[in-house]
Design a protein around this motif. Sequence first.
Motif, PDB file in Angstrom:
ATOM      1  N   ASP A 144     -36.035  41.366 -22.030  1.00 28.28           N
ATOM      2  CA  ASP A 144     -37.377  41.925 -21.907  1.00 28.28           C
ATOM      3  C   ASP A 144     -37.383  43.396 -22.324  1.00 28.28           C
ATOM      4  O   ASP A 144     -38.285  43.844 -23.032  1.00 28.28           O
ATOM      5  CB  ASP A 144     -37.897  41.764 -20.484  1.00 28.28           C
ATOM      6  CG  ASP A 144     -39.367  42.100 -20.376  1.00 28.28           C
ATOM      7  OD1 ASP A 144     -40.174  41.452 -21.075  1.00 28.28           O
ATOM      8  OD2 ASP A 144     -39.704  43.012 -19.608  1.00 28.28           O
ATOM      9  N   LEU A 190     -37.225  43.631 -26.119  1.00 27.45           N
ATOM     10  CA  LEU A 190     -38.424  43.212 -26.832  1.00 27.45           C
ATOM     11  C   LEU A 190     -39.685  43.994 -26.460  1.00 27.45           C
ATOM     12  O   LEU A 190     -40.686  43.900 -27.170  1.00 27.45           O
ATOM     13  CB  LEU A 190     -38.650  41.714 -26.617  1.00 27.45           C
ATOM     14  CG  LEU A 190     -37.548  40.808 -27.169  1.00 27.45           C
ATOM     15  CD1 LEU A 190     -37.850  39.357 -26.859  1.00 27.45           C
ATOM     16  CD2 LEU A 190     -37.333  41.018 -28.662  1.00 27.45           C
ATOM     17  N   MET A 234     -32.675  32.802 -24.402  1.00 29.55           N
ATOM     18  CA  MET A 234     -33.845  33.106 -25.235  1.00 29.55           C
ATOM     19  C   MET A 234     -34.911  32.027 -25.101  1.00 29.55           C
ATOM     20  O   MET A 234     -36.104  32.340 -25.072  1.00 29.55           O
ATOM     21  CB  MET A 234     -33.444  33.283 -26.698  1.00 29.55           C
ATOM     22  CG  MET A 234     -32.814  34.624 -26.999  1.00 29.55           C
ATOM     23  SD  MET A 234     -33.813  36.059 -26.485  1.00 29.55           S
ATOM     24  CE  MET A 234     -35.365  35.759 -27.306  1.00 29.55           C
ATOM     25  N   MET A 235     -34.527  30.759 -25.000  1.00 33.54           N
ATOM     26  CA  MET A 235     -35.524  29.706 -24.821  1.00 33.54           C
ATOM     27  C   MET A 235     -36.253  29.890 -23.490  1.00 33.54           C
ATOM     28  O   MET A 235     -37.473  29.722 -23.418  1.00 33.54           O
ATOM     29  CB  MET A 235     -34.879  28.325 -24.912  1.00 33.54           C
ATOM     30  CG  MET A 235     -34.470  27.983 -26.334  1.00 33.54           C
ATOM     31  SD  MET A 235     -33.978  26.261 -26.588  1.00 33.54           S
ATOM     32  CE  MET A 235     -32.631  26.072 -25.459  1.00 33.54           C
ATOM     33  N   TYR A 269     -36.633  32.787 -21.897  1.00 33.59           N
ATOM     34  CA  TYR A 269     -37.474  33.978 -22.040  1.00 33.59           C
ATOM     35  C   TYR A 269     -38.748  33.646 -22.812  1.00 33.59           C
ATOM     36  O   TYR A 269     -39.849  34.022 -22.409  1.00 33.59           O
ATOM     37  CB  TYR A 269     -36.710  35.108 -22.739  1.00 33.59           C
ATOM     38  CG  TYR A 269     -37.539  36.353 -22.863  1.00 33.59           C
ATOM     39  CD1 TYR A 269     -37.621  37.263 -21.811  1.00 33.59           C
ATOM     40  CD2 TYR A 269     -38.290  36.616 -24.010  1.00 33.59           C
ATOM     41  CE1 TYR A 269     -38.420  38.397 -21.897  1.00 33.59           C
ATOM     42  CE2 TYR A 269     -39.084  37.747 -24.108  1.00 33.59           C
ATOM     43  CZ  TYR A 269     -39.143  38.632 -23.053  1.00 33.59           C
ATOM     44  OH  TYR A 269     -39.947  39.747 -23.141  1.00 33.59           O
ATOM     45  N   LEU A 270     -38.609  32.953 -23.930  1.00 36.09           N
ATOM     46  CA  LEU A 270     -39.778  32.629 -24.754  1.00 36.09           C
ATOM     47  C   LEU A 270     -40.713  31.642 -24.064  1.00 36.09           C
ATOM     48  O   LEU A 270     -41.918  31.654 -24.316  1.00 36.09           O
ATOM     49  CB  LEU A 270     -39.331  32.111 -26.120  1.00 36.09           C
ATOM     50  CG  LEU A 270     -38.610  33.154 -26.983  1.00 36.09           C
ATOM     51  CD1 LEU A 270     -38.065  32.522 -28.250  1.00 36.09           C
ATOM     52  CD2 LEU A 270     -39.516  34.331 -27.293  1.00 36.09           C
ATOM     53  N   HIS A 322     -42.642  33.992 -22.062  1.00 35.44           N
ATOM     54  CA  HIS A 322     -43.330  35.002 -22.882  1.00 35.44           C
ATOM     55  C   HIS A 322     -43.639  34.427 -24.266  1.00 35.44           C
ATOM     56  O   HIS A 322     -43.091  34.871 -25.270  1.00 35.44           O
ATOM     57  CB  HIS A 322     -42.460  36.258 -23.035  1.00 35.44           C
ATOM     58  CG  HIS A 322     -42.082  36.890 -21.747  1.00 35.44           C
ATOM     59  ND1 HIS A 322     -40.956  36.524 -21.033  1.00 35.44           N
ATOM     60  CD2 HIS A 322     -42.703  37.852 -21.025  1.00 35.44           C
ATOM     61  CE1 HIS A 322     -40.894  37.245 -19.923  1.00 35.44           C
ATOM     62  NE2 HIS A 322     -41.944  38.055 -19.886  1.00 35.44           N
ATOM     63  N   PRO A 323     -44.500  33.413 -24.324  1.00 35.10           N
ATOM     64  CA  PRO A 323     -44.795  32.792 -25.620  1.00 35.10           C
ATOM     65  C   PRO A 323     -45.340  33.820 -26.613  1.00 35.10           C
ATOM     66  O   PRO A 323     -46.073  34.729 -26.230  1.00 35.10           O
ATOM     67  CB  PRO A 323     -45.835  31.720 -25.297  1.00 35.10           C
ATOM     68  CG  PRO A 323     -46.260  31.933 -23.895  1.00 35.10           C
ATOM     69  CD  PRO A 323     -45.303  32.874 -23.245  1.00 35.10           C
ATOM     70  N   SER A 346     -43.611  36.066 -28.177  1.00 33.41           N
ATOM     71  CA  SER A 346     -42.844  37.323 -28.212  1.00 33.41           C
ATOM     72  C   SER A 346     -42.152  37.536 -29.543  1.00 33.41           C
ATOM     73  O   SER A 346     -42.019  38.663 -30.004  1.00 33.41           O
ATOM     74  CB  SER A 346     -41.784  37.346 -27.109  1.00 33.41           C
ATOM     75  OG  SER A 346     -42.384  37.253 -25.851  1.00 33.41           O
ATOM     76  N   VAL A 347     -41.663  36.468 -30.121  1.00 35.28           N
ATOM     77  CA  VAL A 347     -41.062  36.516 -31.457  1.00 35.28           C
ATOM     78  C   VAL A 347     -41.555  35.308 -32.244  1.00 35.28           C
ATOM     79  O   VAL A 347     -41.942  34.289 -31.666  1.00 35.28           O
ATOM     80  CB  VAL A 347     -39.512  36.539 -31.421  1.00 35.28           C
ATOM     81  CG1 VAL A 347     -38.981  37.793 -30.771  1.00 35.28           C
ATOM     82  CG2 VAL A 347     -38.949  35.320 -30.756  1.00 35.28           C
ATOM     83  N   GLU A 348     -41.534  35.467 -33.539  1.00 40.02           N
ATOM     84  CA  GLU A 348     -42.048  34.413 -34.415  1.00 40.02           C
ATOM     85  C   GLU A 348     -41.091  33.228 -34.540  1.00 40.02           C
ATOM     86  O   GLU A 348     -41.505  32.077 -34.595  1.00 40.02           O
ATOM     87  CB  GLU A 348     -42.283  35.032 -35.800  1.00 40.02           C
ATOM     88  CG  GLU A 348     -43.203  34.260 -36.680  1.00 40.02           C
ATOM     89  CD  GLU A 348     -43.525  35.031 -37.943  1.00 40.02           C
ATOM     90  OE1 GLU A 348     -43.354  34.454 -39.029  1.00 40.02           O
ATOM     91  OE2 GLU A 348     -43.906  36.214 -37.842  1.00 40.02           O
ATOM     92  N   LEU A 395     -36.983  31.532 -33.500  1.00 40.61           N
ATOM     93  CA  LEU A 395     -35.735  31.537 -32.759  1.00 40.61           C
ATOM     94  C   LEU A 395     -34.752  30.667 -33.522  1.00 40.61           C
ATOM     95  O   LEU A 395     -35.024  29.501 -33.788  1.00 40.61           O
ATOM     96  CB  LEU A 395     -35.941  31.001 -31.333  1.00 40.61           C
ATOM     97  CG  LEU A 395     -34.693  30.858 -30.472  1.00 40.61           C
ATOM     98  CD1 LEU A 395     -34.015  32.218 -30.256  1.00 40.61           C
ATOM     99  CD2 LEU A 395     -35.043  30.218 -29.135  1.00 40.61           C
TER     100      LEU A 395
END
Length: 147
Positions: A97, A100, A120-121, A123-124, A127-128, A130-132, A134
Amino acid sequence: MTATATSAVPATGATTDTLLWQWQGRNIELGLTRQGSGPALLMLPALSTISTRQEFAALQEMLADRFTTLAVDWPGFGDRPRPFIDWSAETLLAFVDHLLTATDIRPAGVVAAGHAGGLMMRYLGDHPGSVERLILVAPTWRGPLRR
Protein backbone atom coordinates in the motif's frame (compact mmCIF):
# COMPACT_ATOMS: atom_id res chain seq x y z
CA MET A 1 8.88 8.44 -2.72
CA THR A 2 11.46 8.86 -0.02
CA ALA A 3 14.48 7.56 -1.89
CA THR A 4 18.02 8.67 -2.34
CA ALA A 5 20.33 7.59 -5.14
CA THR A 6 23.20 5.55 -3.83
CA SER A 7 25.00 4.33 -6.94
CA ALA A 8 24.74 3.89 -10.67
CA VAL A 9 25.55 0.82 -12.70
CA PRO A 10 26.75 2.23 -16.05
CA ALA A 11 27.01 -1.13 -17.83
CA THR A 12 23.26 -1.68 -17.88
CA GLY A 13 21.99 1.82 -17.24
CA ALA A 14 20.39 0.69 -13.99
CA THR A 15 20.49 2.85 -10.87
CA THR A 16 20.24 1.63 -7.31
CA ASP A 17 18.30 3.68 -4.80
CA THR A 18 17.39 3.32 -1.16
CA LEU A 19 13.69 3.37 -0.42
CA LEU A 20 12.82 4.40 3.13
CA TRP A 21 9.67 3.05 4.77
CA GLN A 22 8.51 3.84 8.29
CA TRP A 23 6.79 1.02 10.11
CA GLN A 24 6.06 0.65 13.81
CA GLY A 25 8.21 3.70 14.57
CA ARG A 26 11.22 2.35 12.68
CA ASN A 27 12.90 3.53 9.50
CA ILE A 28 13.40 0.55 7.21
CA GLU A 29 15.80 0.81 4.26
CA LEU A 30 15.01 -1.22 1.16
CA GLY A 31 16.92 -1.63 -2.07
CA LEU A 32 15.33 -0.39 -5.29
CA THR A 33 16.80 -0.80 -8.78
CA ARG A 34 15.47 1.37 -11.64
CA GLN A 35 16.08 0.88 -15.32
CA GLY A 36 14.63 1.99 -18.63
CA SER A 37 12.01 4.47 -19.74
CA GLY A 38 8.32 4.33 -20.49
CA PRO A 39 5.37 3.06 -18.46
CA ALA A 40 6.40 1.80 -15.02
CA LEU A 41 6.53 -1.87 -14.07
CA LEU A 42 6.98 -2.64 -10.38
CA MET A 43 8.87 -5.91 -9.83
CA LEU A 44 8.49 -7.79 -6.55
CA PRO A 45 10.72 -10.83 -5.91
CA ALA A 46 9.56 -13.98 -4.19
CA LEU A 47 9.33 -13.93 -0.41
CA SER A 48 12.41 -16.03 0.24
CA THR A 49 15.72 -15.58 1.99
CA ILE A 50 17.45 -16.32 -1.33
CA SER A 51 15.31 -14.00 -3.46
CA THR A 52 16.28 -10.38 -4.05
CA ARG A 53 15.52 -7.66 -6.57
CA GLN A 54 18.79 -8.53 -8.39
CA GLU A 55 17.07 -11.59 -9.84
CA PHE A 56 15.12 -9.22 -12.08
CA ALA A 57 18.31 -7.68 -13.58
CA ALA A 58 18.18 -9.63 -16.85
CA LEU A 59 14.44 -9.00 -17.26
CA GLN A 60 14.91 -5.31 -16.47
CA GLU A 61 17.60 -5.08 -19.12
CA MET A 62 15.35 -6.79 -21.70
CA LEU A 63 12.43 -4.45 -20.95
CA ALA A 64 14.44 -1.21 -20.56
CA ASP A 65 13.66 0.11 -24.04
CA ARG A 66 9.88 -0.11 -23.44
CA PHE A 67 9.35 0.26 -19.68
CA THR A 68 10.71 1.93 -16.58
CA THR A 69 11.30 -1.09 -14.37
CA LEU A 70 11.45 -0.75 -10.59
CA ALA A 71 12.63 -3.86 -8.75
CA VAL A 72 12.28 -3.54 -4.98
CA ASP A 73 13.21 -5.86 -2.15
CA TRP A 74 10.58 -6.79 0.40
CA PRO A 75 11.07 -5.51 3.96
CA GLY A 76 12.72 -8.25 5.97
CA PHE A 77 14.40 -9.64 2.84
CA GLY A 78 17.00 -8.44 0.35
CA ASP A 79 20.47 -6.99 0.91
CA ARG A 80 19.74 -4.27 3.48
CA PRO A 81 19.55 -4.56 7.29
CA ARG A 82 16.51 -6.54 8.41
CA PRO A 83 15.20 -5.36 11.75
CA PHE A 84 13.26 -7.82 13.86
CA ILE A 85 9.62 -7.13 13.08
CA ASP A 86 6.67 -9.47 12.65
CA TRP A 87 6.74 -9.70 8.84
CA SER A 88 3.15 -10.88 8.63
CA ALA A 89 1.00 -10.76 5.51
CA GLU A 90 -0.69 -7.66 6.94
CA THR A 91 2.67 -5.92 7.38
CA LEU A 92 3.74 -6.80 3.84
CA LEU A 93 0.38 -5.63 2.48
CA ALA A 94 0.89 -2.32 4.29
CA PHE A 95 4.23 -2.07 2.49
CA VAL A 96 2.53 -2.68 -0.87
CA ASP A 97 0.00 0.00 0.00
CA HIS A 98 2.87 2.36 0.81
CA LEU A 99 4.53 1.60 -2.53
CA LEU A 100 1.35 2.21 -4.51
CA THR A 101 -0.05 5.20 -2.62
CA ALA A 102 2.70 7.06 -0.75
CA THR A 103 5.53 7.00 -3.29
CA ASP A 104 5.92 8.32 -6.82
CA ILE A 105 5.73 4.74 -8.12
CA ARG A 106 2.58 4.56 -10.25
CA PRO A 107 2.97 1.27 -12.11
CA ALA A 108 0.96 0.26 -15.12
CA GLY A 109 1.75 -3.28 -14.03
CA VAL A 110 3.27 -5.36 -11.26
CA VAL A 111 5.49 -8.38 -11.87
CA ALA A 112 5.27 -10.59 -8.77
CA ALA A 113 7.32 -13.75 -8.24
CA GLY A 114 6.30 -16.66 -6.05
CA HIS A 115 4.30 -15.78 -2.93
CA ALA A 116 4.52 -12.09 -3.85
CA GLY A 117 1.86 -12.97 -6.42
CA GLY A 118 -0.54 -14.14 -3.73
CA LEU A 119 0.02 -10.97 -1.72
CA MET A 120 -0.60 -8.83 -4.80
CA MET A 121 -3.80 -10.72 -5.65
CA ARG A 122 -5.03 -10.12 -2.10
CA TYR A 123 -4.07 -6.44 -2.27
CA LEU A 124 -5.75 -5.94 -5.65
CA GLY A 125 -8.88 -7.72 -4.39
CA ASP A 126 -9.10 -5.09 -1.67
CA HIS A 127 -7.99 -2.21 -3.95
CA PRO A 128 -9.43 -2.89 -7.42
CA GLY A 129 -7.99 -0.71 -10.16
CA SER A 130 -4.75 0.03 -8.26
CA VAL A 131 -2.71 -1.27 -11.18
CA GLU A 132 -3.65 -2.10 -14.73
CA ARG A 133 -1.88 -5.47 -15.00
CA LEU A 134 -0.56 -8.19 -12.69
CA ILE A 135 2.05 -10.56 -14.08
CA LEU A 136 2.71 -13.66 -11.96
CA VAL A 137 6.03 -15.51 -12.12
CA ALA A 138 6.51 -18.93 -10.55
CA PRO A 139 10.04 -19.33 -9.18
CA THR A 140 11.92 -22.61 -9.48
CA TRP A 141 14.09 -24.45 -6.99
CA ARG A 142 17.13 -22.85 -8.67
CA GLY A 143 15.84 -19.39 -7.81
CA PRO A 144 13.49 -17.17 -9.75
CA LEU A 145 14.41 -15.65 -13.08
CA ARG A 146 17.89 -17.14 -13.55
CA ARG A 147 19.40 -17.02 -17.01
